[in-house]
Design a protein around this motif. Structure first.
Motif, PDB file in Angstrom:
ATOM      1  N   LEU A  67      29.931  39.215  43.583  1.00 42.55           N
ATOM      2  CA  LEU A  67      31.129  38.373  43.645  1.00 42.55           C
ATOM      3  C   LEU A  67      32.398  39.221  43.666  1.00 42.55           C
ATOM      4  O   LEU A  67      33.333  38.936  44.411  1.00 42.55           O
ATOM      5  CB  LEU A  67      31.173  37.414  42.451  1.00 42.55           C
ATOM      6  N   ARG A  68      32.411  40.262  42.828  1.00 38.58           N
ATOM      7  CA  ARG A  68      33.594  41.125  42.784  1.00 38.58           C
ATOM      8  C   ARG A  68      33.838  41.766  44.152  1.00 38.58           C
ATOM      9  O   ARG A  68      34.967  41.783  44.650  1.00 38.58           O
ATOM     10  CB  ARG A  68      33.432  42.191  41.716  1.00 38.58           C
ATOM     11  N   LYS A  69      32.782  42.278  44.787  1.00 39.51           N
ATOM     12  CA  LYS A  69      32.921  42.895  46.110  1.00 39.51           C
ATOM     13  C   LYS A  69      33.424  41.866  47.128  1.00 39.51           C
ATOM     14  O   LYS A  69      34.309  42.154  47.939  1.00 39.51           O
ATOM     15  CB  LYS A  69      31.593  43.481  46.573  1.00 39.51           C
ATOM     16  N   LYS A  70      32.855  40.672  47.041  1.00 37.75           N
ATOM     17  CA  LYS A  70      33.243  39.608  47.978  1.00 37.75           C
ATOM     18  C   LYS A  70      34.722  39.248  47.812  1.00 37.75           C
ATOM     19  O   LYS A  70      35.466  39.170  48.794  1.00 37.75           O
ATOM     20  CB  LYS A  70      32.367  38.382  47.722  1.00 37.75           C
ATOM     21  N   TYR A  71      35.156  39.093  46.578  1.00 37.31           N
ATOM     22  CA  TYR A  71      36.541  38.704  46.324  1.00 37.31           C
ATOM     23  C   TYR A  71      37.515  39.855  46.568  1.00 37.31           C
ATOM     24  O   TYR A  71      38.666  39.632  46.937  1.00 37.31           O
ATOM     25  CB  TYR A  71      36.709  38.136  44.923  1.00 37.31           C
ATOM     26  N   GLU A  72      37.073  41.099  46.383  1.00 32.26           N
ATOM     27  CA  GLU A  72      37.938  42.235  46.691  1.00 32.26           C
ATOM     28  C   GLU A  72      38.163  42.344  48.197  1.00 32.26           C
ATOM     29  O   GLU A  72      39.216  42.801  48.630  1.00 32.26           O
ATOM     30  CB  GLU A  72      37.341  43.543  46.158  1.00 32.26           C
ATOM     31  N   GLN A  73      37.171  41.914  48.984  1.00 33.44           N
ATOM     32  CA  GLN A  73      37.356  41.926  50.429  1.00 33.44           C
ATOM     33  C   GLN A  73      38.378  40.863  50.828  1.00 33.44           C
ATOM     34  O   GLN A  73      39.176  41.071  51.737  1.00 33.44           O
ATOM     35  CB  GLN A  73      36.035  41.669  51.143  1.00 33.44           C
ATOM     36  N   ILE A  74      38.358  39.743  50.144  1.00 36.00           N
ATOM     37  CA  ILE A  74      39.291  38.663  50.455  1.00 36.00           C
ATOM     38  C   ILE A  74      40.689  38.998  49.949  1.00 36.00           C
ATOM     39  O   ILE A  74      41.675  38.832  50.656  1.00 36.00           O
ATOM     40  CB  ILE A  74      38.798  37.331  49.826  1.00 36.00           C
ATOM     41  N   GLN A  75      40.767  39.491  48.708  1.00 35.46           N
ATOM     42  CA  GLN A  75      42.048  39.802  48.090  1.00 35.46           C
ATOM     43  C   GLN A  75      41.902  41.113  47.319  1.00 35.46           C
ATOM     44  O   GLN A  75      41.435  41.118  46.187  1.00 35.46           O
ATOM     45  CB  GLN A  75      42.482  38.678  47.154  1.00 35.46           C
ATOM     46  N   PRO A  76      42.303  42.222  47.930  1.00 31.50           N
ATOM     47  CA  PRO A  76      42.153  43.528  47.278  1.00 31.50           C
ATOM     48  C   PRO A  76      42.954  43.606  45.974  1.00 31.50           C
ATOM     49  O   PRO A  76      44.002  42.975  45.831  1.00 31.50           O
ATOM     50  CB  PRO A  76      42.704  44.517  48.294  1.00 31.50           C
ATOM     51  N   LEU A  77      42.437  44.386  45.048  1.00 30.22           N
ATOM     52  CA  LEU A  77      43.118  44.572  43.768  1.00 30.22           C
ATOM     53  C   LEU A  77      44.224  45.597  43.932  1.00 30.22           C
ATOM     54  O   LEU A  77      44.083  46.595  44.617  1.00 30.22           O
ATOM     55  CB  LEU A  77      42.126  45.052  42.708  1.00 30.22           C
ATOM     56  N   SER A  78      45.384  45.346  43.272  1.00 30.36           N
ATOM     57  CA  SER A  78      46.521  46.246  43.389  1.00 30.36           C
ATOM     58  C   SER A  78      46.517  47.299  42.287  1.00 30.36           C
ATOM     59  O   SER A  78      47.226  48.291  42.375  1.00 30.36           O
ATOM     60  CB  SER A  78      47.833  45.450  43.323  1.00 30.36           C
ATOM     61  N   GLY A  79      45.784  47.098  41.256  1.00 27.48           N
ATOM     62  CA  GLY A  79      45.771  48.039  40.142  1.00 27.48           C
ATOM     63  C   GLY A  79      46.764  47.665  39.063  1.00 27.48           C
ATOM     64  O   GLY A  79      46.790  48.269  37.999  1.00 27.48           O
ATOM     65  N   GLN A  80      47.623  46.685  39.322  1.00 28.63           N
ATOM     66  CA  GLN A  80      48.593  46.251  38.320  1.00 28.63           C
ATOM     67  C   GLN A  80      47.931  45.259  37.371  1.00 28.63           C
ATOM     68  O   GLN A  80      47.075  44.475  37.766  1.00 28.63           O
ATOM     69  CB  GLN A  80      49.784  45.561  38.983  1.00 28.63           C
ATOM     70  N   ILE A  81      48.381  45.307  36.123  1.00 35.24           N
ATOM     71  CA  ILE A  81      47.885  44.368  35.128  1.00 35.24           C
ATOM     72  C   ILE A  81      48.912  43.271  34.972  1.00 35.24           C
ATOM     73  O   ILE A  81      50.080  43.528  34.673  1.00 35.24           O
ATOM     74  CB  ILE A  81      47.629  45.074  33.780  1.00 35.24           C
ATOM     75  N   ASN A  82      48.469  42.049  35.169  1.00 37.24           N
ATOM     76  CA  ASN A  82      49.342  40.896  35.043  1.00 37.24           C
ATOM     77  C   ASN A  82      49.236  40.375  33.615  1.00 37.24           C
ATOM     78  O   ASN A  82      48.180  39.912  33.190  1.00 37.24           O
ATOM     79  CB  ASN A  82      48.942  39.819  36.041  1.00 37.24           C
ATOM     80  N   THR A  83      50.335  40.473  32.884  1.00 38.46           N
ATOM     81  CA  THR A  83      50.318  40.034  31.488  1.00 38.46           C
ATOM     82  C   THR A  83      50.681  38.567  31.356  1.00 38.46           C
ATOM     83  O   THR A  83      50.535  37.998  30.292  1.00 38.46           O
ATOM     84  CB  THR A  83      51.289  40.867  30.646  1.00 38.46           C
ATOM     85  N   GLY A  84      51.211  37.982  32.396  1.00 37.24           N
ATOM     86  CA  GLY A  84      51.565  36.575  32.353  1.00 37.24           C
ATOM     87  C   GLY A  84      53.015  36.346  31.923  1.00 37.24           C
ATOM     88  O   GLY A  84      53.485  35.214  31.852  1.00 37.24           O
ATOM     89  N   GLU A  85      53.713  37.411  31.595  1.00 37.18           N
ATOM     90  CA  GLU A  85      55.116  37.282  31.188  1.00 37.18           C
ATOM     91  C   GLU A  85      55.974  37.359  32.441  1.00 37.18           C
ATOM     92  O   GLU A  85      55.806  38.223  33.294  1.00 37.18           O
ATOM     93  CB  GLU A  85      55.492  38.398  30.225  1.00 37.18           C
ATOM     94  N   ASP A  86      56.915  36.443  32.535  1.00 38.31           N
ATOM     95  CA  ASP A  86      57.823  36.445  33.686  1.00 38.31           C
ATOM     96  C   ASP A  86      58.939  37.448  33.426  1.00 38.31           C
ATOM     97  O   ASP A  86      59.430  37.613  32.326  1.00 38.31           O
ATOM     98  CB  ASP A  86      58.424  35.057  33.892  1.00 38.31           C
ATOM     99  N   LYS A  87      59.332  38.104  34.489  1.00 37.82           N
ATOM    100  CA  LYS A  87      60.465  39.032  34.397  1.00 37.82           C
ATOM    101  C   LYS A  87      61.739  38.207  34.524  1.00 37.82           C
ATOM    102  O   LYS A  87      61.781  37.220  35.265  1.00 37.82           O
ATOM    103  CB  LYS A  87      60.385  40.072  35.499  1.00 37.82           C
ATOM    104  N   PRO A  88      62.757  38.596  33.814  1.00 34.18           N
ATOM    105  CA  PRO A  88      64.001  37.838  33.938  1.00 34.18           C
ATOM    106  C   PRO A  88      64.562  37.964  35.363  1.00 34.18           C
ATOM    107  O   PRO A  88      64.531  39.020  35.969  1.00 34.18           O
ATOM    108  CB  PRO A  88      64.943  38.477  32.930  1.00 34.18           C
TER     109      PRO A  88
END
Length: 91
Positions: A67-88
């Motif tokens: 599944l990970r390989k399949k989804y990485e083909q659809i949407q590659p990972l950027s390496g950034q960690i999304n913490t869920g906090e919005d930037k001002p």
């Protein structure tokens, strides 16, 4: 009593005593072996359940990797960690 009859009596008593002791020893060993049967069965069942669980975990892991390989083909990972906090927002 003659010497021959005394030897015969003595040898008969010794042979009978050794036979009785040997039979009791064999019975004790067989009883101990029978008592180990349920313990060994329980261990075998536990090992079988563990192997089954490990196999299921391995299958799940392989499925997750696919599944990970399949989804990485659809949407590659950027390496950034999304913490869920919005930037001002900058105005």
């Amino acid at each position: 009593m003659s010497t021959a009859s005394k030897i015969t009596l003595f040898s008969t008593i010794v042979t009978s005593t050794i036979t009785v002791i040997w039979v009791h020893k064999v019975q004790d060993e067989e009883r101990a072996a029978l008592q180990q049967g349920p313990i060994k069965d329980e261990q075998r069942i536990a090992e079988k359940a563990l192997k089954k669980k490990l196999l299921a975990n391995q299958r799940d892991h392989e499925y997750q990797q696919e599944l990970r390989k399949k989804y990485e083909q659809i949407q590659p990972l950027s390496g950034q960690i999304n913490t869920g906090e919005d930037k001002p927002a900058s105005n």
